[in-house]
Design an enzyme around this catalytic site. Structure first.
Site, PDB file in Angstrom:
ATOM      1  N   ASP A   1      -8.051   6.075  -2.251  1.00 54.75           N
ATOM      2  CA  ASP A   1      -7.168   4.949  -1.902  1.00 54.75           C
ATOM      3  C   ASP A   1      -6.688   4.292  -3.186  1.00 54.75           C
ATOM      4  OD1 ASP A   1      -5.839   2.807  -0.952  1.00 54.75           O
ATOM      5  OD2 ASP A   1      -7.402   2.144   0.440  1.00 54.75           O
TER       6      ASP A   1
ATOM      7  N   CYS B   1       0.812  -1.213   0.000  1.00 54.00           N
ATOM      8  CA  CYS B   1       0.000   0.000   0.000  1.00 54.00           C
ATOM      9  C   CYS B   1       0.850   1.271   0.000  1.00 54.00           C
ATOM     10  CB  CYS B   1      -0.963  -0.008   1.167  1.00 54.00           C
ATOM     11  SG  CYS B   1      -0.175  -0.170   2.761  1.00 54.00           S
TER      12      CYS B   1
ATOM     13  N   HIS C   1      -2.256   0.500   7.023  1.00 54.20           N
ATOM     14  CA  HIS C   1      -2.537   0.851   5.629  1.00 54.20           C
ATOM     15  C   HIS C   1      -2.049   2.274   5.375  1.00 54.20           C
ATOM     16  CE1 HIS C   1      -4.337   0.296   1.783  1.00 54.20           C
ATOM     17  NE2 HIS C   1      -5.327   1.174   1.947  1.00 54.20           N
TER      18      HIS C   1
END
Lengths: 323, 647
Positions: B463, B403, B447
């Site tokens: 995201d 991520c 994350h």
């Protein structure tokens, strides 16, 4: 003796239980040389006498009832009298009669055969109830009442009555109230083959008995009787005996339960049994050992199929757990 | 004057108590030291077994000196929790080598107790408490061995357990009433705040992946009503806007006592129970409403007043629909556009191209996402090594990343295209513990995502990971990765029984945390208030503690001294004896007298005959014989039954 060695430190205890046990062992040894293979019956008979109770032997003729009574009287050093009961017997034949003495001008009492230390009442159920009750009163009261006078019987007074099985011809079975007068009822049964062989091969028992010296010295029987009364009964054992009595009264197996007198009988018999085993206290085992002999003739089975007395007492024993 | 030497049985108990006290420390002591301790204990055991004399004093002195040297080499220091415990562990092992009398043995016992307490300096969970309890029982057993007569090991262990059990009521009184201080229940000031897994205030490639390897719980949440849908489960942590070409750091921000936005839209009410992470940030859902005692930064982080050194509960209300940053100052936007000169030329070129392609700057994020999707970027915990320019290398060469790679690449692209953007780290997802209904978020849920500023809309969450691995957002890390093997065992979704087990354990652990470790001054006060003691200072507490302690001790004493007739003891012993024979298939009939029983047993098992006959005769005499003041027989009876263990 075996158990006494567990108490090496307690000298008085040791002495207290060793002496009577030694005598008892001697008695049993001697008796079992006369009556072969019947140790259990001899032991029960001895316990019955040490508990100052009267003994009823119920068995076929010829299995040694009379010989056992003879042997016990002889070994204990008691004055022995045998009364053969017959259907035409009168109470006076047992108790004695008053006879007019011409010289004194008065009646004099001639004591009957009952004035002895050990009575063998042979085939008691052949006599009429009237004659039976004369003896039974003497057994209970330990005295004789005749013609307005009371005559005490000797301090050690034992009756060993024998009776033939009730189904034989010409018998008057003892009523329950009379059976209760006997502390124990035992039966000898046939000897086992080995004992019977020894009996057949050996010499005559009566002659043998005549040659045997008495086992007890003077006063030893009194000591044994006193020791038997002193055997300890603890609260746990009383609990157990009471539980047995209660069970006999509550259970559906029995038509009539055990009376308080039966309870007392059970205790005194168990005391004597414990003494013979060399203990100064009564265990449940002692109660169980004398239970068939003490309770067998006092319990009446309920129900259609009558149980044998030993089966009846076994059921009673198995139903009552130790407290 | 010399004291009597230790009996072999006593030495065995001392060794057992030392081993059981040292073994739990094996998880945190250096391997070298564990091996040394094991060797020393083994040596002592061997000497005891062979009955050989203990080593000479000079040898012991040399051993102690080398132990100190070993600790010095391993830790480079002597002060602090770890070297301290290491020294104690070693010295306990050496002490045993010179222990051959009761005085030294008592020192060993005390050291063992200390080692059990030392366990709690590392961890305070229930497992550790259970280990310490086992050690305590063994140590009490050793004390009993020092004082008592020879006994079977099982009997002594049971006696020790009984003693420890009798101490529990007193322990409960002390636990509940001892005046509490603010702070962790256990811990040393210097060591307490080191070695915590979790987010940090910077992010470089590989950082998040490393955090994700831990299944440790980051925090728990309990929602009033339904939790938000998975796509809204973004727990906001540090906001990183300062980029030096490789590492992202927090930008300048100010902190206020009230948020700079006005909450609106759907509200979620929840309670966070955060594990200590030694930082100030609280991981709220976007965007928390104003609440007393909390701090709000200008980049919309929710902060605590002080770093979280202990587990902490926070009650929060969040409104995900709240618009934020509508009027951002120029300085903030400038920082959100800054790129280090000369870095990542290919990404810059991409940004410039997107800018020319876009009709309005608000279209650029969507174009960038579309480009990411078209580039077939792979989501993995094990990306290939990156080249000199991290972002270029990820976007154009390796095309594999976690991520943080996605978030960093996206933000750099947008900045190159002239759109203010920044990286936000935190946690995404979480799952519900089926056992107690709490919402559990782990380190593996860590994350990083992006925030983009658009005129008139303020900061918008985008995201980029979702573009390549949408399942990461819907079903968590385990759902997104192609294979499970690299994941921590407890996060894997392919083992349902393991999940159930884990849920149960963690629910118990949560209780333990809340009620035992989280029993702080406030909870103590609440409890006492419930008992009608509204205002208590420490003097009241101590008086209360003394009173309750006296009552407990009195009750224990009354129980210990309760009248028990010797007859009961005899019956109990006899019942035990009968049970042991019954276990051999020789049960006593209910009506069977002791001598008859013994006779029957002797008939069936002649080998047991003499012992059984003696016990039965003793029982018969004690039970039915005349009462006697002689305690010898009953003592002998008790002892003979204790020793009667037929097979």
């Amino acid at each position: 003796m075996l158990l006494c060695k567990h108490y090496p430190l307690n000298f008085t205890l040791k002495k207290a239980c060793a002496m009577p046990t030694h005598i008892a062992t001697r008695l049993i040894d001697a008796a079992s040389r006369i009556i072969l293979g019947k140790d259990e019956a001899i032991r029960l008979a001895l316990a019955c006498m040490l508990a100052r109770g009267h003994l009823l032997m119920e068995d076929m003729p010829g299995v040694g009832k009379t010989t056992l009574a003879h042997a016990l009287a002889h070994l204990l050093g008691l004055k022995f009298q045998r009364i053969q009961f017959t259907s035409d017997m009168l109470p006076a034949d047992i108790l004695g009669v008053s006879v007019f003495d011409q010289r004194d001008g008065a009646f004099r009492f001639h004591p009957g055969p009952v004035f002895s230390e050990m009575i063998l009442a042979d085939e008691i159920n052949r006599a009429t109830p009237k004659a039976q009750s004369a003896l039974l009163e003497a057994m209970e009261e330990r005295q004789i009442s005749a013609e307005g006078h009371t005559y005490p019987l000797p301090a050690s007074f034992f009756v060993i009555a024998t009776q033939n099985p009730a189904d034989q011809i010409g018998t008057f079975p003892l009523p329950e109230s009379q059976l209760d007068r006997f502390l124990m009822r035992i039966s000898l049964g046939y000897p086992d083959p080995a004992s019977e062989r020894a009996l057949l091969a050996g010499e005559d028992r009566r002659e043998m008995l005549a040659r045997l010296p008495p086992v007890l010295a003077a006063g030893e029987l009194d000591m044994l009787l006193a020791a038997s009364r002193r055997v300890h009964v603890g609260p746990r054992l009383l609990d157990y005996v009471q539980a047995l009595l209660a069970r006999s009264r509550e259970s559906a197996d029995f038509a009539t339960g055990l009376s308080p007198r039966a309870g007392l009988a059970l205790l005194s018999a168990a005391r004597a049994w414990a003494l013979l085993a060399g203990r100064d206290h009564v265990l449940p085992e002692d109660v169980q050992a004398v239970l068939p002999a003490v309770a067998g003739h006092r319990l009446r089975p309920a129900g259609e199929t009558p149980l044998r007395p030993d089966e009846l007492t076994r059921r009673l024993r198995d139903a009552v757990p130790l407290p | 004057m010399t004291e009597p030497r230790l009996h072999p049985d006593q030495t065995a108990w001392l060794l057992a108590c030392a081993i059981l006290s040292l073994a739990p420390h094996a998880s945190h002591l250096p391997l070298s030291l564990i091996s040394v301790c094991a060797l020393l204990l083994g040596w002592r055991g061997l000497l005891a077994h062979q009955g050989r004399p203990l080593p000479h004093r000079f040898l012991l002195f040399a051993l102690a000196a080398s132990l100190v040297a070993l600790v010095a080499v391993e830790f480079q220091r002597f002060f602090g929790k770890e070297p301290g415990i290491a020294l104690l562990a070693g010295l306990l092992s050496i002490k045993l080598l010179e222990t051959n009398n009761a005085r030294d043995a008592r020192t060993v016992v005390l050291l063992s107790f200390f080692m059990q307490m030392g366990l709690f300096l590392y961890q305070q969970n229930m497992g550790v408490a259970a280990l310490a309890l086992v050690g305590s029982v063994a140590t009490v057993g050793a004390l009993l061995a020092l004082e008592g007569r020879a006994e079977a090991a099982r009997t002594r262990a049971l006696a020790a357990a009984r003693l420890v059990l009798q101490g529990l009521p007193l322990m409960a009184v002390l636990f509940v009433l001892f005046p509490r201080i603010q702070g962790p229940l256990w811990g040393l000031p210097a060591d307490a705040y080191t070695h915590r897994t979790g987010l940090s205030d910077s992010m470089a490639p590989g950082d998040m992946a490393r955090v994700s390897e831990s299944a440790a719980i980051a925090f728990r949440a309990r929602f009033e009503g339904d939790p938000p849908p998975p796509a809204e489960r973004y727990w906001r942590g540090p906001v990183l806007s300062d980029f030096d070409g490789r590492t992202w750091r927090q930008g300048r921000h100010s902190v206020a006592e009230a948020p700079a936005y006005r909450s609106q839209g759907t509200a979620y009410t929840y309670t966070l129970t955060l594990e200590p992470h030694n930082q100030r940030w609280l991981l709220a859902l976007d965007f928390p409403a104003a609440a007393p005692g909390l701090r709000y930064s200008s980049d919309f982080q929710l902060l605590a007043q002080a770093p979280l050194h202990t587990r902490q509960r926070v009650d929060l209300v969040s409104h995900p629909g709240t618009p934020v940053g509508l009027n951002e100052p120029d300085a903030v936007l400038r920082q959100a556009l800054a790129l280090p000169p000369g870095s990542n030329p290919r990404t810059r070129a991409l940004g410039a191209r997107l800018r020319t392609e876009a009709r309005a700057s608000s279209d650029i994020p969507a174009l960038a996402i579309a480009h990411f999707r078209a580039s077939k970027l792979a989501y993995t915990l094990d990306p290939l090594p990156l080249g000199r320019d991290d972002v270029d290398s990820f976007l154009f060469d390796t095309r594999q990343g976690f991520c943080e790679h996605f978030a960093a690449a996206f933000v750099v692209t947008l900045r190159a295209a002239g759109v203010p953007a920044r990286v936000v780290t935190g946690y995404q997802g979480g799952e519900i513990n089926a056992v107690d209904g709490s919402f559990v978020v782990r380190q593996s849920d860590a994350h990083a995502w992006a925030e983009v500023w658009l005129a008139g809309k303020g900061w918008q969450r985008i995201d980029p990971t979702a573009a390549s691995a949408p399942r990461r957002i819907d079903s968590g890390l385990a759902g997104a990765l192609p294979d499970m093997d690299r994941l921590p065992l407890l996060v894997r979704s392919d083992l349902p029984w393991l999940r159930t087990l884990r849920d149960n354990l963690e629910a118990i652990d949560n209780r333990w945390n809340q009620w035992v470790l989280g029993y702080n001054p406030a909870r103590q006060q609440a409890l006492l208030s419930a008992l009608g003691l509204a205002r208590t200072d420490w003097t009241t507490l101590i008086a209360l503690m003394a009173a309750a302690g006296t009552v407990v001790a009195g009750l224990l004493a009354a129980w210990a001294l309760r009248p028990r007739s010797p007859a009961d003891a005899i019956d109990r012993d006899w019942a035990r004896f009968c049970q042991r024979l019954a276990a051999l298939g020789l049960p006593r009939e209910t009506w069977e007298g002791p001598l008859d029983y013994a006779g029957r047993v002797a008939h069936q098992r002649p080998d047991l005959g003499p012992a059984v006959a003696a016990i039965a005769a003793d029982y018969a005499a004690l039970r039915y014989g005349p009462a006697t003041t002689d305690t010898f027989a009953s003592r002998r009876f008790h002892q003979s039954i204790k020793n009667f263990r037929p097979r």
